[in-house]
Design an enzyme around this catalytic site. Structure first.
Site, PDB file in Angstrom:
ATOM      1  CD  GLN A 272     -86.623  86.992  25.605  1.00  0.00           C
ATOM      2  OE1 GLN A 272     -86.009  87.626  25.772  1.00  0.00           O
ATOM      3  NE2 GLN A 272     -87.830  86.565  26.231  1.00  0.00           N
ATOM      4  CG  HIS A 275     -87.453  91.446  23.265  1.00  0.00           C
ATOM      5  ND1 HIS A 275     -87.957  92.604  24.054  1.00  0.00           N
ATOM      6  CD2 HIS A 275     -87.685  90.404  24.007  1.00  0.00           C
ATOM      7  CE1 HIS A 275     -88.429  92.215  25.099  1.00  0.00           C
ATOM      8  NE2 HIS A 275     -88.232  90.864  25.281  1.00  0.00           N
ATOM      9  CD  GLU A 341     -80.886  89.505  27.978  1.00  0.00           C
ATOM     10  OE1 GLU A 341     -81.220  90.463  28.494  1.00  0.00           O
ATOM     11  OE2 GLU A 341     -80.873  89.265  26.601  1.00  0.00           O
ATOM     12  CG  HIS A 342     -83.357  85.904  28.893  1.00  0.00           C
ATOM     13  ND1 HIS A 342     -82.927  86.694  27.880  1.00  0.00           N
ATOM     14  CD2 HIS A 342     -83.717  86.668  29.890  1.00  0.00           C
ATOM     15  CE1 HIS A 342     -83.484  87.815  28.191  1.00  0.00           C
ATOM     16  NE2 HIS A 342     -83.878  87.609  29.566  1.00  0.00           N
ATOM     17  CG  ASP A 375     -88.864  88.864  29.730  1.00  0.00           C
ATOM     18  OD1 ASP A 375     -87.767  88.828  30.229  1.00  0.00           O
ATOM     19  OD2 ASP A 375     -89.113  88.323  28.756  1.00  0.00           O
ATOM     20  CG  HIS A 434     -46.051 104.335  51.867  1.00  0.00           C
ATOM     21  ND1 HIS A 434     -45.682 104.880  50.779  1.00  0.00           N
ATOM     22  CD2 HIS A 434     -47.034 103.799  51.565  1.00  0.00           C
ATOM     23  CE1 HIS A 434     -46.557 105.317  50.060  1.00  0.00           C
ATOM     24  NE2 HIS A 434     -47.579 104.343  50.363  1.00  0.00           N
TER      25      HIS A 434
END
Length: 447
Positions: A272, A275, A341-342, A375, A434
């Protein structure tokens, strides 16, 4: 290379620990980026294609001839695709369709009373703009992850935008175009960044662009990952158009004990980190020995990885670290607060530990379920919430592209039976009209 944060013994010493602030996280200032993207979005809104072309030349160094990618370029990209990559993409698509196909919700009708029903209908968004980034890496997998759930949901109209590349004649990367071809996507635009999102939100009309003949219909929803400027554009344009989430730099957290393989953990943290220099890699463990072994493995493996400089920057940044905890119970509290996230679980009885996780974009259980699998080819979606937003937000799914609409159908008797309750509540809220809307339907029948 990677720092340590030692939380051991601090609870026993009587400290109150705020794990959200103690666990490292990338500093991403979307608010600051808003100042940069606001004039970009306004320019596209008012000047259309002319603005898109000028912005593309400024940011991508490409002088666009055609904003829309010609169909023959998409076909040629597929024809030239490496056979192994094509096979892998086709398998990724197959698995994604399998998983996402089971996510499609069915309409449900509830009979509240005899003659009174409420139906929840799930209606797909009509038109969607899917963004595929093209910065430090190439992401055909993101084409798959965005397009498949939209298609399964039944979206009528799909358009993909991805930045133009100098080395490919001003077109998006050919592997991205090939992925579009495999999925049957024919509307593809060579536009990136905030200008792409503004183009989707506002559209490009013939009137705005003169005699170029270019027209891009505005979309109802924009999805897909991107950098901080893409996230800022989503924040700015939200309301003009729907968005999935404001994605930030990628994150991985690994909760591990002394049974974990240090080489596996280090490899996953590096996977990761490659990235982005702002990518976050976090290990949470109660084992000193594992922490030492992972640190040694990180040092060895970064020397041989292709993007070593990027990886080292990410691992040594303030967003990454090894968090030492007293036990797995505290480790679970830490990862839940972090809401990665992961999240990988590499512990004894990993499935049981994973079942107790509340906050994560996706959870990867045991030594044979690395994030890299998710992924590309697990069948799950890799467009996931970042920056702690997994505490309240889900990843991309079929539901992202569906809207739940309640359809209310009461007959005369069913309404008559609840009329007094409606009028009582209307009076309690001082909204007499109403109640009068109910009374009007029964004037003359004694009620």
């Amino acid at each position: 290379m990677i720092r340590r944060i030692d939380l051991r013994g601090r609870l026993a010493a009587g400290e109150t620990l705020d794990y959200r602030t103690l666990v490292p996280r990338a500093p991403v200032d979307v608010e600051a980026a808003l100042d940069a993207v606001r004039p970009i979005c306004d320019d596209v809104r008012h000047r259309g294609l002319a603005a898109v072309r000028e912005l593309t030349l400024r940011f991508d160094g490409v002088e666009l001839r055609d904003v829309r990618v010609p169909q023959d370029a998409i076909d040629q990209a597929l024809a030239g695709l490496d056979g192994r990559v094509r096979t892998a993409l086709e398998e990724s698509i197959r698995r994604a369709r399998l998983v996402h196909g089971d996510q499609r919700r069915q309409d449900v009708t509830t009979t509240v009373v005899p003659g009174g029903t409420v139906t929840e209908r799930w209606i797909p968004v009509q038109r969607v703009g899917l963004y595929v980034p093209g910065g430090l890496a190439v992401y055909p997998s993101s084409v798959v992850m965005n397009v498949v759930p939209a298609q399964v949901a039944g979206v009528d109209s799909l358009a993909v935008a991805s930045p133009p590349q100098k080395h490919f004649g001003g077109l998006p990367h050919p592997t991205i175009l090939a992925a579009c071809a495999l999925l049957g996507v024919t509307e593809v635009y060579a536009v990136g960044g905030a200008q792409a999102l503004a183009m989707f939100a506002y559209g490009l009309s013939n009137d705005a662009v003169g005699d170029d003949g270019v027209r891009v219909r505005p979309v109802d929803l924009v999805t897909g990952p991107g950098n901080v400027y893409v996230a800022a554009a989503k924040r700015l344009l939200r309301g003009v158009v729907g968005i999935d989430a404001e994605a930030g730099p990628t994150e991985i957290a690994v909760l591990a004990d002394d049974t974990a393989d240090a080489g596996h953990v280090a490899a996953d943290l590096i996977s990761q980190a490659e990235h982005d220099p702002l990518a976050a890699s976090v290990l949470v463990t109660d084992s000193d020995a594992l922490a030492d072994a992972v640190t040694a493995e990180l040092d060895l493996r970064t020397k041989t990885t292709k993007h070593d400089e990027r990886v080292r920057t990410a691992l040594s940044g303030e967003q990454s670290g090894i968090v030492l905890v007293d036990d797995l119970e505290q480790g679970l509290a830490v990862v839940d607060a972090y809401a990665a996230e992961h999240l990988e679980i590499q512990t004894r009885d990993a499935a049981t530990v994973a079942s107790r996780v509340r906050n994560a974009g996706a959870v990867f259980v045991g030594p044979w379920s690395p994030v890299s699998l998710g992924d590309y080819a697990a069948g799950s979606n890799h467009v996931l919430p970042t920056g702690g937003s997994a505490r309240h937000t889900s990843g991309l799914s079929v539901q992202t592209f569906l809207r739940g609409v309640h359809v209310v159908h009461y007959d005369q008797e069913a309404l008559k039976n609840v009329a007094d309750d409606v009028r009582a509540l209307a009076d309690a809220e001082d909204l007499p009209a109403h109640g009068e809307a109910i009374t009007a339907r029964f004037e003359g029948d004694g009620r």
